[in-house]
Design a protein around this motif. Structure first.
Motif, PDB file in Angstrom:
ATOM      1  N   LEU A   1       0.831  -1.202   0.000  1.00 39.81           N
ATOM      2  CA  LEU A   1       0.000   0.000   0.000  1.00 39.81           C
ATOM      3  C   LEU A   1       0.865   1.251   0.000  1.00 39.81           C
ATOM      4  O   LEU A   1       1.925   1.289   0.625  1.00 39.81           O
ATOM      5  CB  LEU A   1      -0.881   0.047   1.246  1.00 39.81           C
ATOM      6  N   ASP A   2       0.366   2.271  -0.673  1.00 38.35           N
ATOM      7  CA  ASP A   2       0.996   3.580  -0.654  1.00 38.35           C
ATOM      8  C   ASP A   2      -0.080   4.606  -0.953  1.00 38.35           C
ATOM      9  O   ASP A   2      -1.127   4.272  -1.526  1.00 38.35           O
ATOM     10  CB  ASP A   2       2.110   3.656  -1.711  1.00 38.35           C
ATOM     11  N   THR A   3       0.159   5.838  -0.544  1.00 33.01           N
ATOM     12  CA  THR A   3      -0.764   6.925  -0.868  1.00 33.01           C
ATOM     13  C   THR A   3       0.024   8.065  -1.499  1.00 33.01           C
ATOM     14  O   THR A   3       1.225   8.190  -1.302  1.00 33.01           O
ATOM     15  CB  THR A   3      -1.495   7.464   0.386  1.00 33.01           C
ATOM     16  N   GLU A   4      -0.674   8.864  -2.251  1.00 30.66           N
ATOM     17  CA  GLU A   4      -0.088  10.066  -2.831  1.00 30.66           C
ATOM     18  C   GLU A   4      -0.904  11.256  -2.363  1.00 30.66           C
ATOM     19  O   GLU A   4      -2.138  11.197  -2.299  1.00 30.66           O
ATOM     20  CB  GLU A   4      -0.110  10.008  -4.367  1.00 30.66           C
ATOM     21  N   THR A   5      -0.199  12.309  -2.008  1.00 31.33           N
ATOM     22  CA  THR A   5      -0.825  13.523  -1.509  1.00 31.33           C
ATOM     23  C   THR A   5      -0.243  14.719  -2.245  1.00 31.33           C
ATOM     24  O   THR A   5       0.950  14.756  -2.528  1.00 31.33           O
ATOM     25  CB  THR A   5      -0.560  13.666   0.011  1.00 31.33           C
ATOM     26  N   ARG A   6      -1.092  15.674  -2.539  1.00 33.44           N
ATOM     27  CA  ARG A   6      -0.642  16.899  -3.200  1.00 33.44           C
ATOM     28  C   ARG A   6       0.385  17.591  -2.308  1.00 33.44           C
ATOM     29  O   ARG A   6       0.212  17.675  -1.093  1.00 33.44           O
ATOM     30  CB  ARG A   6      -1.849  17.805  -3.423  1.00 33.44           C
ATOM     31  N   PRO A   7       1.482  18.072  -2.883  1.00 34.47           N
ATOM     32  CA  PRO A   7       2.503  18.710  -2.050  1.00 34.47           C
ATOM     33  C   PRO A   7       2.018  20.028  -1.453  1.00 34.47           C
ATOM     34  O   PRO A   7       1.161  20.707  -2.032  1.00 34.47           O
ATOM     35  CB  PRO A   7       3.662  18.949  -3.017  1.00 34.47           C
ATOM     36  N   ALA A   8       2.551  20.364  -0.303  1.00 36.65           N
ATOM     37  CA  ALA A   8       2.259  21.631   0.355  1.00 36.65           C
ATOM     38  C   ALA A   8       3.529  22.472   0.344  1.00 36.65           C
ATOM     39  O   ALA A   8       4.599  21.985   0.702  1.00 36.65           O
ATOM     40  CB  ALA A   8       1.778  21.384   1.781  1.00 36.65           C
ATOM     41  N   PHE A   9       3.412  23.698  -0.053  1.00 40.72           N
ATOM     42  CA  PHE A   9       4.574  24.568  -0.167  1.00 40.72           C
ATOM     43  C   PHE A   9       4.574  25.689   0.870  1.00 40.72           C
ATOM     44  O   PHE A   9       5.465  26.516   0.888  1.00 40.72           O
ATOM     45  CB  PHE A   9       4.641  25.160  -1.576  1.00 40.72           C
ATOM     46  N   VAL A  10       3.561  25.707   1.735  1.00 43.44           N
ATOM     47  CA  VAL A  10       3.461  26.723   2.771  1.00 43.44           C
ATOM     48  C   VAL A  10       3.539  26.026   4.123  1.00 43.44           C
ATOM     49  O   VAL A  10       2.867  25.008   4.344  1.00 43.44           O
ATOM     50  CB  VAL A  10       2.123  27.501   2.638  1.00 43.44           C
ATOM     51  N   LYS A  11       4.356  26.567   5.033  1.00 40.98           N
ATOM     52  CA  LYS A  11       4.495  25.980   6.364  1.00 40.98           C
ATOM     53  C   LYS A  11       3.128  25.873   7.032  1.00 40.98           C
ATOM     54  O   LYS A  11       2.345  26.811   7.038  1.00 40.98           O
ATOM     55  CB  LYS A  11       5.428  26.839   7.214  1.00 40.98           C
ATOM     56  N   GLY A  12       2.836  24.679   7.567  1.00 45.38           N
ATOM     57  CA  GLY A  12       1.563  24.435   8.232  1.00 45.38           C
ATOM     58  C   GLY A  12       0.443  23.994   7.310  1.00 45.38           C
ATOM     59  O   GLY A  12      -0.622  23.597   7.758  1.00 45.38           O
ATOM     60  N   GLU A  13       0.672  24.042   6.012  1.00 45.09           N
ATOM     61  CA  GLU A  13      -0.341  23.631   5.037  1.00 45.09           C
ATOM     62  C   GLU A  13      -0.298  22.107   4.888  1.00 45.09           C
ATOM     63  O   GLU A  13       0.779  21.517   4.794  1.00 45.09           O
ATOM     64  CB  GLU A  13      -0.059  24.286   3.692  1.00 45.09           C
ATOM     65  N   HIS A  14      -1.451  21.469   4.901  1.00 48.90           N
ATOM     66  CA  HIS A  14      -1.548  20.013   4.763  1.00 48.90           C
ATOM     67  C   HIS A  14      -2.674  19.684   3.800  1.00 48.90           C
ATOM     68  O   HIS A  14      -3.652  20.417   3.708  1.00 48.90           O
ATOM     69  CB  HIS A  14      -1.831  19.345   6.112  1.00 48.90           C
ATOM     70  N   HIS A  15      -2.519  18.564   3.108  1.00 49.54           N
ATOM     71  CA  HIS A  15      -3.545  18.098   2.184  1.00 49.54           C
ATOM     72  C   HIS A  15      -3.853  16.639   2.482  1.00 49.54           C
ATOM     73  O   HIS A  15      -2.993  15.891   2.945  1.00 49.54           O
ATOM     74  CB  HIS A  15      -3.078  18.236   0.729  1.00 49.54           C
ATOM     75  N   LEU A  16      -5.063  16.248   2.182  1.00 50.11           N
ATOM     76  CA  LEU A  16      -5.458  14.852   2.351  1.00 50.11           C
ATOM     77  C   LEU A  16      -4.938  14.030   1.174  1.00 50.11           C
ATOM     78  O   LEU A  16      -4.721  14.564   0.078  1.00 50.11           O
ATOM     79  CB  LEU A  16      -6.985  14.756   2.426  1.00 50.11           C
ATOM     80  N   PRO A  17      -4.768  12.718   1.373  1.00 47.57           N
ATOM     81  CA  PRO A  17      -4.356  11.866   0.248  1.00 47.57           C
ATOM     82  C   PRO A  17      -5.362  11.972  -0.895  1.00 47.57           C
ATOM     83  O   PRO A  17      -6.555  12.152  -0.677  1.00 47.57           O
ATOM     84  CB  PRO A  17      -4.353  10.459   0.844  1.00 47.57           C
ATOM     85  N   CYS A  18      -4.854  11.863  -2.115  1.00 49.33           N
ATOM     86  CA  CYS A  18      -5.736  11.932  -3.284  1.00 49.33           C
ATOM     87  C   CYS A  18      -5.726  10.631  -4.080  1.00 49.33           C
ATOM     88  O   CYS A  18      -6.541  10.455  -4.976  1.00 49.33           O
ATOM     89  CB  CYS A  18      -5.362  13.107  -4.173  1.00 49.33           C
ATOM     90  N   LEU A  19      -4.805   9.700  -3.745  1.00 52.44           N
ATOM     91  CA  LEU A  19      -4.686   8.458  -4.492  1.00 52.44           C
ATOM     92  C   LEU A  19      -4.180   7.365  -3.555  1.00 52.44           C
ATOM     93  O   LEU A  19      -3.300   7.611  -2.731  1.00 52.44           O
ATOM     94  CB  LEU A  19      -3.671   8.640  -5.632  1.00 52.44           C
ATOM     95  N   VAL A  20      -4.759   6.177  -3.677  1.00 50.49           N
ATOM     96  CA  VAL A  20      -4.272   5.003  -2.953  1.00 50.49           C
ATOM     97  C   VAL A  20      -3.762   4.024  -3.993  1.00 50.49           C
ATOM     98  O   VAL A  20      -4.447   3.745  -4.980  1.00 50.49           O
ATOM     99  CB  VAL A  20      -5.376   4.343  -2.097  1.00 50.49           C
ATOM    100  N   GLN A  21      -2.541   3.524  -3.784  1.00 48.26           N
ATOM    101  CA  GLN A  21      -1.950   2.518  -4.663  1.00 48.26           C
ATOM    102  C   GLN A  21      -1.952   1.188  -3.918  1.00 48.26           C
ATOM    103  O   GLN A  21      -1.508   1.113  -2.783  1.00 48.26           O
ATOM    104  CB  GLN A  21      -0.501   2.875  -4.999  1.00 48.26           C
ATOM    105  N   VAL A  22      -2.456   0.156  -4.563  1.00 49.13           N
ATOM    106  CA  VAL A  22      -2.461  -1.189  -3.994  1.00 49.13           C
ATOM    107  C   VAL A  22      -1.757  -2.105  -4.985  1.00 49.13           C
ATOM    108  O   VAL A  22      -2.187  -2.239  -6.128  1.00 49.13           O
ATOM    109  CB  VAL A  22      -3.899  -1.698  -3.716  1.00 49.13           C
ATOM    110  N   ALA A  23      -0.666  -2.719  -4.547  1.00 47.52           N
ATOM    111  CA  ALA A  23       0.125  -3.579  -5.425  1.00 47.52           C
ATOM    112  C   ALA A  23      -0.024  -5.032  -5.022  1.00 47.52           C
ATOM    113  O   ALA A  23       0.041  -5.364  -3.841  1.00 47.52           O
ATOM    114  CB  ALA A  23       1.595  -3.170  -5.371  1.00 47.52           C
ATOM    115  N   THR A  24      -0.223  -5.892  -6.005  1.00 45.92           N
ATOM    116  CA  THR A  24      -0.237  -7.337  -5.796  1.00 45.92           C
ATOM    117  C   THR A  24       0.938  -7.911  -6.583  1.00 45.92           C
ATOM    118  O   THR A  24       1.682  -7.168  -7.217  1.00 45.92           O
ATOM    119  CB  THR A  24      -1.552  -7.963  -6.311  1.00 45.92           C
ATOM    120  N   ALA A  25       1.083  -9.210  -6.569  1.00 48.16           N
ATOM    121  CA  ALA A  25       2.157  -9.839  -7.337  1.00 48.16           C
ATOM    122  C   ALA A  25       1.925  -9.693  -8.842  1.00 48.16           C
ATOM    123  O   ALA A  25       2.870  -9.719  -9.620  1.00 48.16           O
ATOM    124  CB  ALA A  25       2.270 -11.317  -6.966  1.00 48.16           C
TER     125      ALA A  25
END
Length: 105
Positions: free
Chosen positions: A50-74
């Motif tokens: 599992l992994d997630t991707e989140t939009r980057p934040a360029f301002v101190k204290g700024e946070h974003h929620l994940p926008c993508l979940v990656q699920v890898a199988t064999a």
């Protein structure tokens, strides 16, 4: 190089490792058909990465929620854009399934 005895890999040792490339299938899950396929494969898996991707934040204290979940199988990698809410039930069921081992990728 003996990686088994240390949790640290030097830059030199890392440079000696072969470069690998993922050659499996990548499926973006944003249609009912892709969701059904992901559900069928993930329900049969014992281990997923599992992994997630989140939009980057360029301002101190700024946070974003994940926008993508990656699920890898064999066999495949499934990308779940979180704007497509129909995938939430599958992700919730998979995360709650105790028989599936989840690991970070």
């Amino acid at each position: 190089m003996n990686i088994g005895q240390s949790r640290f890999i030097s830059r030199e040792s890392l440079a000696e490792l072969p470069i690998g490339r993922y050659e499996g299938e990548v499926c973006i899950v944003e249609t009912p058909e892709a969701l059904a396929r992901a559900r069928a494969e993930l329900s049969a898996e014992g281990i997923v990465g599992l992994d997630t991707e989140t939009r980057p934040a360029f301002v101190k204290g700024e946070h974003h929620l994940p926008c993508l979940v990656q699920v890898a199988t064999a066999q495949s990698v499934y990308l779940f854009p979180l704007r497509w809410k129909e995938s939430f039930s599958l992700l919730t069921a998979m995360l709650g399934d105790a028989r599936i081992v989840k690991t970070g990728i």
